[in-house]
Design an enzyme around this catalytic site. Structure first.
Site, PDB file in Angstrom:
ATOM      1  N   CYS A   2     -12.147   1.414   1.786  1.00 60.72           N
ATOM      2  CA  CYS A   2     -12.038   0.235   1.097  1.00 60.72           C
ATOM      3  C   CYS A   2     -13.275  -0.570   1.119  1.00 60.72           C
ATOM      4  CB  CYS A   2     -10.609  -0.551   1.726  1.00 60.72           C
ATOM      5  SG  CYS A   2     -10.462  -2.186   0.848  1.00 60.72           S
ATOM      6  N   ARG A  14     -12.804  -5.244   1.331  1.00 56.07           N
ATOM      7  CA  ARG A  14     -12.224  -5.854   2.896  1.00 56.07           C
ATOM      8  C   ARG A  14     -13.149  -7.317   2.962  1.00 56.07           C
ATOM      9  NH1 ARG A  14     -13.832  -1.249   6.626  1.00 56.07           N
ATOM     10  NH2 ARG A  14     -15.063  -0.138   4.782  1.00 56.07           N
ATOM     11  N   TRP A  29      -6.453  -6.616  -5.795  1.00 53.48           N
ATOM     12  CA  TRP A  29      -6.558  -6.430  -7.027  1.00 53.48           C
ATOM     13  C   TRP A  29      -7.458  -5.242  -7.473  1.00 53.48           C
ATOM     14  CZ3 TRP A  29      -8.122 -10.999  -4.539  1.00 53.48           C
ATOM     15  CH2 TRP A  29      -9.564 -10.980  -4.206  1.00 53.48           C
TER      16      TRP A  29
HETATM   17  C1  HEM Z   1      -8.394  -7.637  -2.685  1.00 54.10           C
HETATM   18  C2  HEM Z   1      -8.794  -6.756  -3.553  1.00 54.10           C
HETATM   19  C3  HEM Z   1      -9.215  -5.196  -3.221  1.00 54.10           C
HETATM   20  C4  HEM Z   1      -9.969  -4.415  -3.894  1.00 54.10           C
HETATM   21  C5  HEM Z   1     -10.894  -4.763  -4.990  1.00 54.10           C
HETATM   22  C6  HEM Z   1     -10.012  -3.219  -3.350  1.00 54.10           C
HETATM   23  C7  HEM Z   1     -10.597  -1.973  -3.716  1.00 54.10           C
HETATM   24  C8  HEM Z   1     -10.274  -0.549  -3.288  1.00 54.10           C
HETATM   25  C9  HEM Z   1     -10.840   0.744  -3.745  1.00 54.10           C
HETATM   26  C10 HEM Z   1     -11.637   0.556  -5.118  1.00 54.10           C
HETATM   27  C11 HEM Z   1     -10.572   1.541  -3.117  1.00 54.10           C
HETATM   28  C12 HEM Z   1     -10.622   3.084  -3.533  1.00 54.10           C
HETATM   29  C13 HEM Z   1      -9.497   3.752  -4.338  1.00 54.10           C
HETATM   30  C14 HEM Z   1      -9.482   4.784  -4.924  1.00 54.10           C
HETATM   31  O1  HEM Z   1     -10.843   5.309  -5.125  1.00 54.10           O
HETATM   32  O2  HEM Z   1      -8.663   5.557  -5.377  1.00 54.10           O
HETATM   33  C15 HEM Z   1      -9.755   1.138  -2.033  1.00 54.10           C
HETATM   34  C16 HEM Z   1      -9.156   1.845  -1.080  1.00 54.10           C
HETATM   35  C17 HEM Z   1      -8.311   1.513  -0.007  1.00 54.10           C
HETATM   36  N1  HEM Z   1      -8.211   0.052   0.201  1.00 54.10           N
HETATM   37 FE1  HEM Z   1      -8.629  -1.584  -0.937  1.00 54.10          FE
HETATM   38  N2  HEM Z   1      -9.151  -2.952  -2.036  1.00 54.10           N
HETATM   39  C18 HEM Z   1      -8.691  -4.218  -2.042  1.00 54.10           C
HETATM   40  C19 HEM Z   1      -7.716  -4.812  -1.165  1.00 54.10           C
HETATM   41  C20 HEM Z   1      -7.003  -4.119  -0.298  1.00 54.10           C
HETATM   42  C21 HEM Z   1      -5.934  -4.505   0.833  1.00 54.10           C
HETATM   43  C22 HEM Z   1      -5.363  -5.886   0.620  1.00 54.10           C
HETATM   44  C23 HEM Z   1      -5.633  -3.463   1.337  1.00 54.10           C
HETATM   45  C24 HEM Z   1      -4.681  -3.269   2.629  1.00 54.10           C
HETATM   46  C25 HEM Z   1      -3.886  -4.151   3.258  1.00 54.10           C
HETATM   47  C26 HEM Z   1      -6.414  -2.412   1.225  1.00 54.10           C
HETATM   48  C27 HEM Z   1      -6.584  -1.264   1.755  1.00 54.10           C
HETATM   49  C28 HEM Z   1      -7.005   0.002   1.236  1.00 54.10           C
HETATM   50  C29 HEM Z   1      -6.925   1.314   1.854  1.00 54.10           C
HETATM   51  C30 HEM Z   1      -6.014   1.580   3.087  1.00 54.10           C
HETATM   52  C31 HEM Z   1      -7.693   2.088   1.017  1.00 54.10           C
HETATM   53  C32 HEM Z   1      -7.791   3.929   1.266  1.00 54.10           C
HETATM   54  C33 HEM Z   1      -6.660   4.280   0.448  1.00 54.10           C
HETATM   55  C34 HEM Z   1      -6.344   6.083   0.648  1.00 54.10           C
HETATM   56  O3  HEM Z   1      -7.052   6.399   1.486  1.00 54.10           O
HETATM   57  O4  HEM Z   1      -5.971   6.579  -0.240  1.00 54.10           O
HETATM   58  N3  HEM Z   1      -7.147  -2.645   0.136  1.00 54.10           N
HETATM   59  N4  HEM Z   1      -9.816  -0.116  -2.040  1.00 54.10           N
HETATM   60  N1  LIG Z   2      -7.614  -1.843  -5.978  1.00 57.75           N
HETATM   61  C1  LIG Z   2      -6.863  -0.806  -5.212  1.00 57.75           C
HETATM   62  N2  LIG Z   2      -7.167   0.331  -5.305  1.00 57.75           N
HETATM   63  C2  LIG Z   2      -6.625   1.440  -4.262  1.00 57.75           C
HETATM   64  C3  LIG Z   2      -6.648   1.070  -3.130  1.00 57.75           C
HETATM   65  C4  LIG Z   2      -5.894   2.161  -2.141  1.00 57.75           C
HETATM   66  C5  LIG Z   2      -5.593   3.531  -2.986  1.00 57.75           C
HETATM   67  C6  LIG Z   2      -5.682   3.686  -4.310  1.00 57.75           C
HETATM   68  C7  LIG Z   2      -5.284   4.700  -4.873  1.00 57.75           C
HETATM   69  O1  LIG Z   2      -5.489   5.990  -4.056  1.00 57.75           O
HETATM   70  C8  LIG Z   2      -5.234   7.171  -4.664  1.00 57.75           C
HETATM   71  C9  LIG Z   2      -5.483   8.290  -3.873  1.00 57.75           C
HETATM   72  C10 LIG Z   2      -6.959   8.548  -3.940  1.00 57.75           C
HETATM   73  N3  LIG Z   2      -7.261   7.838  -5.206  1.00 57.75           N
HETATM   74  C11 LIG Z   2      -6.147   7.363  -6.034  1.00 57.75           C
HETATM   75  C12 LIG Z   2      -6.185   2.405  -5.007  1.00 57.75           C
HETATM   76  C13 LIG Z   2      -5.876  -1.286  -4.307  1.00 57.75           C
HETATM   77  C14 LIG Z   2      -4.349  -1.022  -4.241  1.00 57.75           C
HETATM   78  C15 LIG Z   2      -3.702  -1.728  -3.069  1.00 57.75           C
HETATM   79  C16 LIG Z   2      -4.683  -2.580  -2.684  1.00 57.75           C
HETATM   80  S1  LIG Z   2      -6.063  -2.563  -2.987  1.00 57.75           S
END
Ligand code: HEM
Ligand SMILES: N/C(=N/c1cccc(CO[C@@H]2CCNC2)c1)c1cccs1
Length: 364
Positions: free
Chosen positions: A66, A69, A239
């Site tokens: 993520c 964070r 978002w």
């Molecule tokens: C507040 C704005 C946030 C932004 C802009 C953001 C952005 C992102 C992005 C761009 C990814 C990669 C997703 C992908 O490539 O498909 C990601 C992954 C992730 N985010 Fe964030 N995030 C945010 C908030 C959060 C919150 C609130 C949580 C949990 C409470 C969180 C937990 C995670 C987790 C667990 C992943 C990995 C998902 C996976 O392994 O498939 N994020 N985030």
């Molecule tokens: N912006 C975000 N993006 C993502 C965060 C976590 C996971 C994903 C989608 O992950 C899928 C599995 C691998 N790529 C697509 C998108 C958030 C979703 C919930 C909190 S922040």
């Protein structure tokens, strides 16, 4: 779930972490003894509301994939551990969407439903995100809508969902499998699903593509693990970062695959890679996404801002004496990688706990 010895070790580590970071909670000793006794009696233990709130925030802080964070301490934790029936879950999901959307000023939230108990499966949602567009397979084998949703769309139809109006952007129903009943589908009310029509600030033909995307991404397929307790249903939202929509969801060839059409309308030569037609179409599509969300008053961040914020987060964490884990391949944005500061460094890759983890797709 994990055996009593493993639970005891994870519980001790978590309670110790909690009392170290929240000194106002007093000494850990009494709580450690209480937790050990409850695990001996029942094989698990119940988090206090404060432990759950802390655990969910730290699980976000520990999410090595993520980039977003920086604001981990502002997460809104909705404690709904008593909720385990399909009906009540669907009501709480609508409330989560409304509280998170907040008219466009998106608030990061997580709703924590009933934990896994020894010999009692926990409730699950079959959708990997609360809001997704349907993917209908047509008789000629082509797909109308989002190809990533073909399986969940078929599952919904098998449960009796009549299908949507048949646009490329039909919002899927929620499929909820409560603790003691069969899987059921629920249409989300339009008022709970904010969507943004995508237009370009200069090219008026862009709006006529009829492209839109939903405002709030809510991940509902991951498990929240805190101190040896598993929460298989803990949907969380933040978002969007614009590139997720503009460089992946609408651009991937196995998703909406819009680059060739956009490139042609831009008058680019799509017969040679070296005209960089894909790159020029990507920039205009990502610009359109950011412009449209901003015009609609919906929170979104660009990959340059989000990258800078992430490095600020690392600096703040290191001042607090903590190491930030990160997975370079997920942190670096899918467009203009080297033009963002997160590209130009290495990261500690350890996944720490509490955490949000992948789990087997429902149905089991
Ligand atoms: C507040 C704005 C946030 C932004 C802009 C953001 C952005 C992102 C992005 C761009 C990814 C990669 C997703 C992908 O490539 O498909 C990601 C992954 C992730 N985010 Fe964030 N995030 C945010 C908030 C959060 C919150 C609130 C949580 C949990 C409470 C969180 C937990 C995670 C987790 C667990 C992943 C990995 C998902 C996976 O392994 O498939 N994020 N985030
Ligand atoms: N912006 C975000 N993006 C993502 C965060 C976590 C996971 C994903 C989608 O992950 C899928 C599995 C691998 N790529 C697509 C998108 C958030 C979703 C919930 C909190 S922040």
């Amino acid at each position: 779930s994990a055996g009593p010895e493993a639970v005891r070790a994870l519980a001790e580590e978590f309670v110790t972490l909690y009392h170290r970071e929240r000194p106002e909670a007093g000494s850990a000793d009494r709580r450690l003894a209480e937790v050990a006794a409850e695990i001996s009696r029942t094989g698990t233990y119940t988090h206090t509301a404060q432990e759950l709130d802390f655990g969910a925030k730290v699980a976000w802080r520990n999410s090595i994939r993520c980039i977003g964070r920086l604001y981990w301490q502002s997460l809104i934790v909705r404690d709904r551990r008593k909720v385990d029936s399909a009906d009540q879950i669907s009501r709480e999901i609508v409330r989560h969407l409304c509280q998170a959307t907040n008219g466009g000023r998106i608030r990061p939230c997580v709703t924590v439903f009933a934990p896994e108990l020894p010999r009692r499966p926990a409730p699950r949602i079959w959708n990997d995100q609360l809001v997704r567009y349907a993917g209908y397979t047509r008789s000629d084998g082509s797909i109308l809508g989002d190809p990533v949703s073909v399986d969940i769309t078929a599952a919904a139809q098998n449960l009796g969902w009549p299908g949507g109006p048949g646009t490329p952007f039909d919002v899927l129903p929620l499929i909820v499998h409560g603790r003691d009943d069969k899987p059921r589908w629920f249409d989300l009310p339009d008022s709970a699903v904010l969507q943004v029509p995508i237009e370009h600030p200069e090219y008026e033909w862009f709006a006529r593509l009829g492209v839109r995307w939903y405002a709030v991404p809510v991940i509902s397929g991951m498990r929240l693990e805190i101190g040896g307790v598993r929460y298989p249903l803990a949907p969380f939202n933040g978002w969007y970062m614009g590139t997720e929509i503009g460089a992946r969801n609408l651009a991937d060839t196995d998703r909406y695959n819009l680059l060739p059409d956009i490139a042609r309308r831009l008058g680019l030569d799509t017969s040679h890679d070296r005209s960089l037609w894909k790159d020029r179409a990507l920039v205009e599509l990502n610009l359109a996404v950011l412009h449209s969300f901003e015009k609609a008053g919906v929170t979104i961040s660009d990959h340059h801002t989000e990258s800078r914020h992430f490095l600020t987060h690392i600096a703040r964490e290191e001042r607090a004496g903590r190491t930030v884990g990160a997975d370079w391949s997920w942190i670096v944005p899918p467009v203009s990688g080297a033009a963002t500061p997160v590209f130009h460094r290495y990261y500690d890759t350890e996944q720490r706990y509490p955490a949000f983890v992948d789990q087997p797709k429902a149905p089991a």
